[in-house]
Structure formats: structure tokens, C-alpha cells
Design an enzyme around this catalytic site. Structure first.
Site, PDB file in Angstrom:
ATOM      1  N   LYS A 148       0.719  -1.217  -0.235  1.00  0.00           N
ATOM      2  CA  LYS A 148      -0.068   0.006  -0.053  1.00  0.00           C
ATOM      3  C   LYS A 148       0.767   1.307  -0.012  1.00  0.00           C
ATOM      4  O   LYS A 148       1.978   1.037   0.348  1.00  0.00           O
ATOM      5  CB  LYS A 148      -0.874   0.069   1.222  1.00  0.00           C
ATOM      6  CG  LYS A 148      -0.219   0.498   2.678  1.00  0.00           C
ATOM      7  CD  LYS A 148      -1.238   0.454   3.463  1.00  0.00           C
ATOM      8  CE  LYS A 148      -1.651   1.898   3.848  1.00  0.00           C
ATOM      9  NZ  LYS A 148      -0.943   2.556   4.809  1.00  0.00           N
ATOM     10  N   HIS A 178      -0.472  -5.140   5.890  1.00  0.00           N
ATOM     11  CA  HIS A 178       0.129  -6.212   6.800  1.00  0.00           C
ATOM     12  C   HIS A 178      -0.629  -6.354   7.935  1.00  0.00           C
ATOM     13  O   HIS A 178      -0.596  -7.271   8.892  1.00  0.00           O
ATOM     14  CB  HIS A 178       1.432  -5.298   7.189  1.00  0.00           C
ATOM     15  CG  HIS A 178       1.285  -4.088   8.143  1.00  0.00           C
ATOM     16  ND1 HIS A 178       0.933  -2.729   7.802  1.00  0.00           N
ATOM     17  CD2 HIS A 178       1.377  -4.035   9.305  1.00  0.00           C
ATOM     18  CE1 HIS A 178       0.894  -2.034   8.860  1.00  0.00           C
ATOM     19  NE2 HIS A 178       1.355  -2.721  10.047  1.00  0.00           N
ATOM     20  N   ASP A 235      -4.858   6.358   4.784  1.00  0.00           N
ATOM     21  CA  ASP A 235      -3.604   5.633   5.300  1.00  0.00           C
ATOM     22  C   ASP A 235      -4.141   4.555   5.993  1.00  0.00           C
ATOM     23  O   ASP A 235      -3.437   3.426   5.997  1.00  0.00           O
ATOM     24  CB  ASP A 235      -2.919   6.713   5.993  1.00  0.00           C
ATOM     25  CG  ASP A 235      -1.787   6.083   6.547  1.00  0.00           C
ATOM     26  OD1 ASP A 235      -0.932   5.330   5.937  1.00  0.00           O
ATOM     27  OD2 ASP A 235      -1.536   5.934   7.788  1.00  0.00           O
ATOM     28  N   HIS A 240      -6.551  -1.038   6.093  1.00  0.00           N
ATOM     29  CA  HIS A 240      -6.430  -1.974   7.734  1.00  0.00           C
ATOM     30  C   HIS A 240      -7.802  -1.922   8.293  1.00  0.00           C
ATOM     31  O   HIS A 240      -8.205  -3.093   8.935  1.00  0.00           O
ATOM     32  CB  HIS A 240      -5.345  -1.242   8.705  1.00  0.00           C
ATOM     33  CG  HIS A 240      -3.984  -1.091   8.084  1.00  0.00           C
ATOM     34  ND1 HIS A 240      -3.444  -1.836   7.092  1.00  0.00           N
ATOM     35  CD2 HIS A 240      -3.212  -0.088   8.290  1.00  0.00           C
ATOM     36  CE1 HIS A 240      -2.319  -1.549   6.642  1.00  0.00           C
ATOM     37  NE2 HIS A 240      -1.970  -0.382   7.286  1.00  0.00           N
TER      38      HIS A 240
HETATM   39  C1  BG6 Z   1       0.885   1.972   8.056  1.00  0.00           C
HETATM   40  C2  BG6 Z   1       0.431   3.308   7.821  1.00  0.00           C
HETATM   41  O1  BG6 Z   1       0.058   1.107   7.049  1.00  0.00           O
HETATM   42  O2  BG6 Z   1       0.492   1.294   9.399  1.00  0.00           O
HETATM   43  C3  BG6 Z   1       1.235   3.982   9.253  1.00  0.00           C
HETATM   44  O3  BG6 Z   1       1.012   3.692   6.753  1.00  0.00           O
HETATM   45  C4  BG6 Z   1       0.766   3.461  10.623  1.00  0.00           C
HETATM   46  O4  BG6 Z   1       0.594   5.494   9.279  1.00  0.00           O
HETATM   47  C5  BG6 Z   1       0.899   1.879  10.320  1.00  0.00           C
HETATM   48  O5  BG6 Z   1       1.676   4.090  11.508  1.00  0.00           O
HETATM   49  C6  BG6 Z   1       0.455   1.136  11.636  1.00  0.00           C
HETATM   50  O6  BG6 Z   1       0.787  -0.267  11.676  1.00  0.00           O
HETATM   51  P1  BG6 Z   1       1.314  -0.943  13.038  1.00  0.00           P
HETATM   52  O7  BG6 Z   1       1.481  -2.321  12.629  1.00  0.00           O
HETATM   53  O8  BG6 Z   1       2.212  -0.097  13.990  1.00  0.00           O
HETATM   54  O9  BG6 Z   1      -0.025  -0.806  13.825  1.00  0.00           O
END
Ligand code: BG6
Length: 483
Positions: A148, A178, A235, A240
Site C-alpha cells: 500500500k 500488513h 492511510d 487496515h
Molecule cells: C501503516 C500506516 O500502514 O500502518 C502508518 O501507513 C501506520 O501510518 C502503520 O503508522 C501502523 O501499523 P502498526 O503495525 O504499527 O499498527
């Protein structure tokens, strides 16, 4: 508990953008840890590819530094690191020109899985895909991995899908979100579909509402240029939080396989109702206690980009009609915590005079302290009559599963191994991404047309006041944001 590590097939993994931040922070450390776990066979190789005219030894030094920075010392040993570095190769190449491609072709070995990780700007996807084909570097069994942001809106996502489709079948394309690689996110499916307990209650008759919170303490410092064009909606929510919502709301797939799981997720996305303006709250963190606010972090004093968003979302189908899903995510909040809370309805009738009955809650904690917590009513101990009290049935994975529960693999470890195995279950299909944008675009277009400005909120708070009101007006309350 001993985990079974099944080695994957030998592979050549080419990482485009190998000198970038993602390779350093995530891809190389994940590969090292999987190798240490015994999952990566001795014949596997990782070929870094980037514009920088450096040697293989330079790249190995870069990788050694990445492991030193991003793999905890207790997980690193000199022999293991040396063995890992030994498997690394490097080619300098020009993604949009001719230089370096013959060198890459010469490095590829026959008879092993070929995977290509596009850890580069989406603008380069087309040029790289075309060259992989023209030079015969990609074969029909090859896989490509893309990150992404997959587009900025529906139009750009469609264009990216079309570009990739010119050279690769959908079955070869691994679009990473992810969050799907996080251990507890997969556990969500295990809990829902591996137990008889929850499914009969998993509908609007028994679920009052669902809360999905992804709160971060970090700001956007360092990523301001990208973030200011994206905002929390693009984002985090479009990908997510949307994926979490899908896994909670979807029908049981007939089988745990890529087609069945992704078909069910897609149906959820398509069932999402448009969100009226009154059900959207946007916020932007203000300068607080000497720390810069969002506008300064983003380098844009007039920015109207949101670093926080809360939404009330309806899923228009039989199962969920009448059960709202409240979503919120933001930066510089009180604590770093990601959780999904399923709040059940009140029992239909109370037999207890003293009252005090509270709703059952099932909380799935994604991070930190991964685990599941079910809040139930019991009798308060003691002879003082029948007084009820709510207690948590708490299953922390670290406690229940021992050291393995405490040492969850990073999402990238799981996802990269799935690419090599050829399993797309935890990756987004093209139509899913497009459907997610089709729902997101009008929300963003709506606030742009209205000229809405995000509300300021203090760093270290739970977000803007209106986000609290979004729940209060429905007679509900957000769970506290805390670790
Ligand atoms: C990313 C975003 O995909 O995910 C970020 O671009 C964010 O802005 C991050 O901080 C959060 O991931 P995690 O795994 O730390 O919750």
C-alpha cells in the site's frame, strides 16, 4: 508448546527498492527471523535491486546494519547473521531504463520459486513489470508483491490493477495489507470459525454494536509529505480498518482458502452503506506541551488533512441490519492500542432485583498484549445477597501459549512466507481493493465538497470531543484507549 516450522521451497526473492526504508525495517529482518526459525531452506537467496551503484558487499553491510537496528539482540547471533548475509546478492538497475536488467536475468536460477517484491513507488510498477517480462525474468509461476498505498482513489487503483494485469495473472499478485499478517487478526478467524460458542450470537439480534479502534501515539513526523495527501481515511481506514471490519462481519467462508475468504470479504465491502456527514468525525492533533502539532509535522500550516477519523458504519445485510460498527483511528493519541470490541445486547429479562447487569463484551486485542478478553457477569463473592459484578475472562496469548505467545512473529514474516508458499488468503484481491475505494471515495469527496475542517485535539487525548458525541448520541460509549 512446540511450533511446527515447515520449510518453504527454495526461492529467489528479488527486492526492488532494496535500499529503502521498508527493506531495512521490515523485509530483511523478517527474512532473517524466518531463516533463524528454520523455515528458509539453504538454497534460498535474496537479491537486492535498486538504483544505487553499490556492490554486493555494500548491500550486505546495509543488511547487517538493518538487522542490528531492527532485530532484538537476543534474537541475533553472529553465525546466523553471517549465514543470512551470505545469501544476499545485489544488482544496480534502472527501473525505467535498460541498465542492470541483463545482470538480474543472469542471476536468476532455474527450478526455484521466483518472487519479486515491488518495494518502490507505484509509479514504477508498470516499468518493472514490463521489463521482468520482456527479459524473460518472470515466468508463469512467478509472484509479485506490492505494498500500500494501492492507489489514491478508485480511478488510480483501477489503473494500477490494469497495469499489473497486463503482465501478471491475479493469481500471481500479492497485495500486502500488513494487518492481515498480524497473528491476532488471523486468530479472529480461528476464534469465530473454530468454536461453536460465538457464531450463534454473531448477528444483529445479539450484538448491540462493534467498536474497532486503532490508536497510535506516534505523529506523522518524517512522513508528512505522503501523509498530508493521504490522511487517516486513506492511510488506515480504506485498508487496515476495512480488513478488520470484513473479518468481523463476513459470513463463514466454506473453506479457509484464498477464493472463499476473499469472496466473503468482498461481499461485506459491497454491503457497506454510504456514510452520512453526521456519522463522520475528523480530527487533527494540535501543538501540545511544546510538541509540534500536525500542521507543523506535515510542513503545511493550512492543512485540512485528518490525523484522526471516527465513523459510524452500517453493513446492509440480514446478519447486521441494525448493528452499527464504530471505527476510529488516529495519531498522537493517549496510547498505542488496536482492538476490536463486540458489545452484546442486554439479556432480554433480568431475574435479579438489584439490577447492575452489564452487557457482555468480547474484546480482541491486536496489539500490544495480544489476546482475547470476554467480560461476563458473576456473583460478587460474599454473603451480602445476590449482587452481580462484571469480570473479565482474560486470555492473554503470552500467558496461554508460553514463550511463543509472547514472541509473535512480525506480520511480514508470515506474509513473505505465504508468498513463497503461493498462498494468497491473507492478501487483498484486486476487486476487494477497488470496492474499498468505491466506498471510501464519496466519503472523502463529501467532506472536500463541504469544505470541512478537522477538529483540533490534544496530543495524548482520545481524539476530538465530537468523536465521543458520535457514540453518546446513540446512548453508547467508546472503550477507553489504553494499553
Ligand atoms: C501503516 C500506516 O500502514 O500502518 C502508518 O501507513 C501506520 O501510518 C502503520 O503508522 C501502523 O501499523 P502498526 O503495525 O504499527 O499498527
Amino acid at each position: 508448546m512446540v511450533s511446527r516450522v515447515i520449510p518453504v521451497e527454495p526461492f529467489d526473492l528479488v527486492v526492488f527498492g532494496a535500499t529503502g526504508d521498508l527493506a531495512r525495517r521490515k523485509i530483511l529482518p523478517a527474512l532473517y527471523r524466518r531463516m533463524q526459525a528454520g523455515q528458509v531452506p539453504a538454497e534460498a537467496r535474496v537479491i537486492g535491486a535498486a538504483r544505487a551503484g553499490q556492490t554486493r558487499d555494500d548491500f550486505r553491510a546495509f543488511a547487517a546494519a538493518a538487522l542490528a537496528d531492527f532485530v532484538p539482540a537476543a534474537r541475533r547471533d553472529a553465525a546466523g547473521v553471517a549465514a543470512f548475509l551470505d545469501r544476499l546478492d545485489y544488482v544496480a538497475l534502472d527501473a525505467t531504463g535498460a541498465a542492470g536488467w541483463d545482470d538480474l536475468a543472469a542471476l536468476m536460477r532455474p527450478g526455484v520459486v521466483r518472487a519479486f517484491y515491488f518495494s518502490v513507488a507505484p509509479a514504477l510498477f508498470g516499468a518493472i513489470a514490463e521489463r521482468l517480462h520482456a527479459r524473460g525474468i518472470a515466468d508463469p509461476g512467478s509472484r509479485i508483491v506490492v505494498e500500500k498505498p494501492f492507489g489514491h482513489d478508485l480511478t488510480s487503483a483501477r489503473a494500477l490493477n490494469a497495469t499489473l494485469a497486463r503482465h501478471f495473472d491475479e493469481g500471481q499478485i500479492y497485495r500486502i495489507d500488513h494487518y492481515l499478517g498480524k497473528e491476532t487478526v488471523q486468530n479472529l478467524m480461528a476464534v469465530r470459525f473454530g468454536n461453536i460458542l460465538f457464531e450463534p450470537l454473531w448477528n444483529a439480534r445479539h450484538v448491540d454494536h462493534v467498536q474497532i479502534t486503532v490508536a497510535e501515539t506516534v505523529g506523522v513526523g518524517g512522513r508528512g509529505a505522503y501523509y498530508d495527501r493521504a490522511g487517516a481515511m486513506r492511510d488506515m481506514v480504506q485498508n487496515h480498518l476495512m480488513q478488520l471490519l470484513c473479518l468481523i462481519a463476513m459470513e463463514p467462508p466454506w473453506h479457509f482458502d484464498p477464493a472463499a475468504v476473499r469472496d466473503e470479504k468482498l461481499k461485506v465491502i459491497r454491503a457497506l452503506a454510504p456514510v452520512p456527514a453526521a456519522d463522520i468525525v475528523r480530527g487533527q492533533y494540535a501543538a501540545t506541551g511544546g510538541e509540534p502539532g500536525y500542521a507543523e509535522d506535515a510542513g503545511n500550516p493550512d492543512s485540512t488533512t485528518e490525523s484522526f477519523v471516527a465513523l459510524k458504519v452500517q453493513v446492509r445485510n440480514w446478519r447486521w441490519q441494525g448493528t452499527p460498527f464504530y471505527l476510529r483511528t488516529g495519531k498522537r493519541l493517549r496510547a498505542r492500542t488496536s482492538e476490536i470490541a463486540v458489545i452484546f445486547r442486554d439479556p432480554p429479562h433480568s431475574i435479579f432485583d438489584q439490577g447492575g447487569l452489564r452487557q457482555n463484551e468480547l474484546v480482541i486485542r491486536l496489539q500490544p498484549n495480544e489476546g482475547i478478553n470476554l467480560k461476563v457477569m458473576i456473583k460478587e463473592p460474599g454473603p451480602g445477597g445476590m449482587r452481580l459484578v462484571q469480570v473479565p475472562l482474560d486470555m492473554s496469548f503470552a500467558e496461554a501459549l508460553g514463550p511463543e505467545g509472547a514472541d509473535m512473529p512480525d506480520a511480514y514474516e508470515r506474509l513473505i512466507m505465504d508468498v513463497i508458499r503461493g498462498n494468497q488468503t491473507l492478501f487483498m484481491r484486486g476487486d476487494e481493493v477497488e470496492a474499498a475505494w468505491a466506498w471510501t471515495d464519496p466519503i472523502i469527496a463529501g467532506w472536500e465538497a463541504r469544505g470541512d475542517r478537522p477538529q483540533p485535539y490534544d496530543a495524548g487525548s482520545s481524539g476530538p470531543e465530537d468523536a465521543l458525541a458520535l457514540m453518546h448520541r446513540d446512548g453508547r460509549k467508546w472503550r477507553e484507549i489504553r494499553e
